[in-house]
Design a protein around this motif. Structure first.
Motif, mmCIF file in Angstrom:
data_model
loop_
_atom_site.group_PDB
_atom_site.id
_atom_site.type_symbol
_atom_site.label_atom_id
_atom_site.label_comp_id
_atom_site.label_asym_id
_atom_site.label_seq_id
_atom_site.Cartn_x
_atom_site.Cartn_y
_atom_site.Cartn_z
ATOM 1 N N UNK A 17 45.616 29.542 61.656
ATOM 2 C CA UNK A 17 45.587 30.948 61.276
ATOM 3 C C UNK A 17 45.530 31.868 62.469
ATOM 4 N N UNK A 18 45.599 33.187 62.183
ATOM 5 C CA UNK A 18 45.601 34.183 63.240
ATOM 6 C C UNK A 18 44.179 34.544 63.615
ATOM 7 N N UNK A 19 44.074 35.371 64.631
ATOM 8 C CA UNK A 19 42.763 35.811 65.104
ATOM 9 C C UNK A 19 42.262 37.020 64.328
ATOM 10 N N UNK A 20 43.065 37.545 63.388
ATOM 11 C CA UNK A 20 42.696 38.749 62.654
ATOM 12 C C UNK A 20 42.926 38.547 61.165
ATOM 13 N N UNK A 21 42.231 39.345 60.359
ATOM 14 C CA UNK A 21 42.498 39.339 58.939
ATOM 15 C C UNK A 21 42.459 40.760 58.429
ATOM 16 N N UNK A 22 43.254 41.030 57.385
ATOM 17 C CA UNK A 22 43.383 42.388 56.867
ATOM 18 C C UNK A 22 42.154 42.772 56.045
ATOM 19 N N UNK A 23 41.816 44.043 56.086
ATOM 20 C CA UNK A 23 40.816 44.562 55.164
ATOM 21 C C UNK A 23 41.364 44.470 53.749
ATOM 22 N N UNK A 24 40.468 44.486 52.775
ATOM 23 C CA UNK A 24 40.924 44.494 51.392
ATOM 24 C C UNK A 24 41.797 45.712 51.116
ATOM 25 N N UNK A 25 42.857 45.481 50.384
ATOM 26 C CA UNK A 25 43.674 46.588 49.903
ATOM 27 C C UNK A 25 42.869 47.370 48.883
ATOM 28 N N UNK A 26 42.878 48.695 48.969
ATOM 29 C CA UNK A 26 42.160 49.554 48.037
ATOM 30 C C UNK A 26 43.136 50.117 47.006
ATOM 31 N N UNK A 27 42.852 49.851 45.737
ATOM 32 C CA UNK A 27 43.732 50.268 44.652
ATOM 33 C C UNK A 27 42.943 51.143 43.690
ATOM 34 N N UNK A 28 43.434 52.341 43.422
ATOM 35 C CA UNK A 28 42.750 53.277 42.537
ATOM 36 C C UNK A 28 43.515 53.529 41.256
ATOM 37 N N UNK A 29 42.779 53.805 40.185
ATOM 38 C CA UNK A 29 43.353 54.094 38.877
ATOM 39 C C UNK A 29 42.767 55.397 38.348
ATOM 40 N N UNK A 30 43.608 56.205 37.727
ATOM 41 C CA UNK A 30 43.181 57.483 37.159
ATOM 42 C C UNK A 30 43.488 57.464 35.666
ATOM 43 N N UNK A 31 42.452 57.704 34.843
ATOM 44 C CA UNK A 31 42.570 57.608 33.385
ATOM 45 C C UNK A 31 42.346 58.968 32.727
ATOM 46 N N UNK A 32 43.060 59.211 31.639
ATOM 47 C CA UNK A 32 42.973 60.495 30.946
ATOM 48 C C UNK A 32 41.838 60.550 29.930
ATOM 49 N N UNK A 33 41.289 59.405 29.578
ATOM 50 C CA UNK A 33 40.234 59.336 28.571
ATOM 51 C C UNK A 33 39.170 58.345 29.027
ATOM 52 N N UNK A 34 38.038 58.273 28.311
ATOM 53 C CA UNK A 34 37.024 57.279 28.681
ATOM 54 C C UNK A 34 37.561 55.865 28.513
ATOM 55 N N UNK A 35 37.083 54.962 29.346
ATOM 56 C CA UNK A 35 37.519 53.568 29.226
ATOM 57 C C UNK A 35 37.069 52.986 27.885
#
Length: 352
Positions: A17-35
């Motif tokens: 493997x490499x000497x580096x690793x990526x940070x977690x990808x951040x994924x956002x969701x926007x909802x029009x009503x309560x879950x």
């Protein structure tokens, strides 16, 4: 993506493997009503949970976000906080998201149910009209009055398309049926939705369908001892004596596919519109009151639609005034479906 580098002394412990690793990808969701525990935003959030389970991904969401300026603020905040991907799940988020997308070219934006794109903004939906057609078949087979009711949110193409598909499905098994439409002008307002359902029951409807987020219309139907057809998720628990079936969403496969493509660097902006064939849309299990022969007829048609052997909007189709809009032997193009602004023959209601 930013990268965290491992201290040099740890490299000795790495065989590959490499000497580096990526940070977690951040994924956002926007909802029009309560879950909540059912409905439109709940269905999208089940998809978010599938993304959350992916390696190297973290997610979050903001619920009950009003369309317009509020949504622009929420989407902007996510972009400023370093989110890599943002999903906006309501039609009225389209222009606000497009505005934000122009200011954040490195962020990937995906908008549900709209039609505007940019290089870093795609839009997506599902062919829920296919499931609507099937639920219409059930309603058409189960009605005794031949009058079906439909509680609808806003007169936009997405909703109009669903009403038309439901009506065509009902007419396929019961040519005498009519579908009465009431507009609520809200995506989520349980009290208003329930009252709209009651108003349809008062004019003789004995099956109530809906394009709404709450089970209010189905509860109204059960209280009157008639049938209902749900939307978004299986809402049978809210009206078990009334619920025939529902047109349902399964967003997990699509959301994980999009996020994986973005992680892999293969994603491109597009308009994504999958249907029964991809499992994005479906129908809920039938209520026990639906006869076996009706179930078989509907499931046979489901297989035809999923395989492409049958197209829901194939001619001849007439509008409310009896004017032929789709000729025999032809099928409505996707562009026309996306701009649907007329009702098929058999719908009772206006586009206002």
């Amino acid at each position: 993506m930013m990268r965290k580098c491992l201290p040099l002394f740890l490299l000795a412990f790495l065989a590959l493997g490499s000497t580096c690793f990526a940070e977690d990808m951040k994924v956002g969701f926007v909802y029009v009503s309560p879950v909540g525990d059912a409905g439109y935003s709940y269905a999208h959030d089940q998809g978010r949970l599938a993304v959350e389970a992916m390696d190297g991904v973290t997610t979050s969401f903001v619920e009950s976000v009003a369309e317009g300026q509020d949504s622009e603020r929420v989407i902007m905040n996510m972009a400023r906080k370093g989110y890599d991907v943002i999903f906006a799940t309501s039609y009225g988020y389209m222009d606000p998201m497009l505005k934000v997308a122009k200011d954040f070219p490195k962020v990937k934006f995906l908008h549900c149910s709209g039609y505007k794109n940019a290089e870093n903004m795609a839009n997506y939906f599902g062919r829920i009209y296919q499931a609507r057609y099937l639920t219409g078949m059930v309603a058409g087979a189960m009605t005794k009055s031949n009058v079906l009711g439909y509680v609808a949110a806003f007169p936009i193409p997405e909703v109009i398309r669903g009403i038309n598909a439901f009506t065509l499905g009902a007419q396929a098994v019961n040519p005498d049926v009519q579908v009465r439409v009431v507009w609520t002008k809200t995506w989520y307002d349980p009290a208003t939705e329930k009252e709209a359902g009651k108003s349809l029951l008062d004019v003789g409807c004995d099956v109530i369908a809906q394009h709404q987020d709450s089970p209010g219309p189905q509860e109204a139907a059960q209280e009157r001892g008639v049938y209902s057809v749900g939307y978004n998720t299986d809402m049978s628990a809210f009206a078990p004596k009334s619920h025939l079936t529902a047109a349902t969403w399964n967003w997990g496969p699509f959301y994980t596919e999009m996020v994986q493509q973005i992680k892999d660097g293969t994603w491109k902006s597009d308009f994504y519109w999958h249907g029964l064939d991809k499992g994005i849309v479906d129908i809920a299990p039938f209520g026990e009151m639906v006869p076996a022969d009706v179930q078989k007829t509907v499931l046979d048609k489901k297989a035809e639609i999923a395989s492409g052997a049958y197209q829901v909007f194939s001619g001849p189709i007439k509008d409310q005034a009896g004017v032929e809009k789709v000729a025999a032997g032809t099928v409505m193009a996707d562009g026309d479906l996306l701009g649907f602004n007329w009702f098929v023959q058999g719908v009772v209601g206006t586009l206002e």
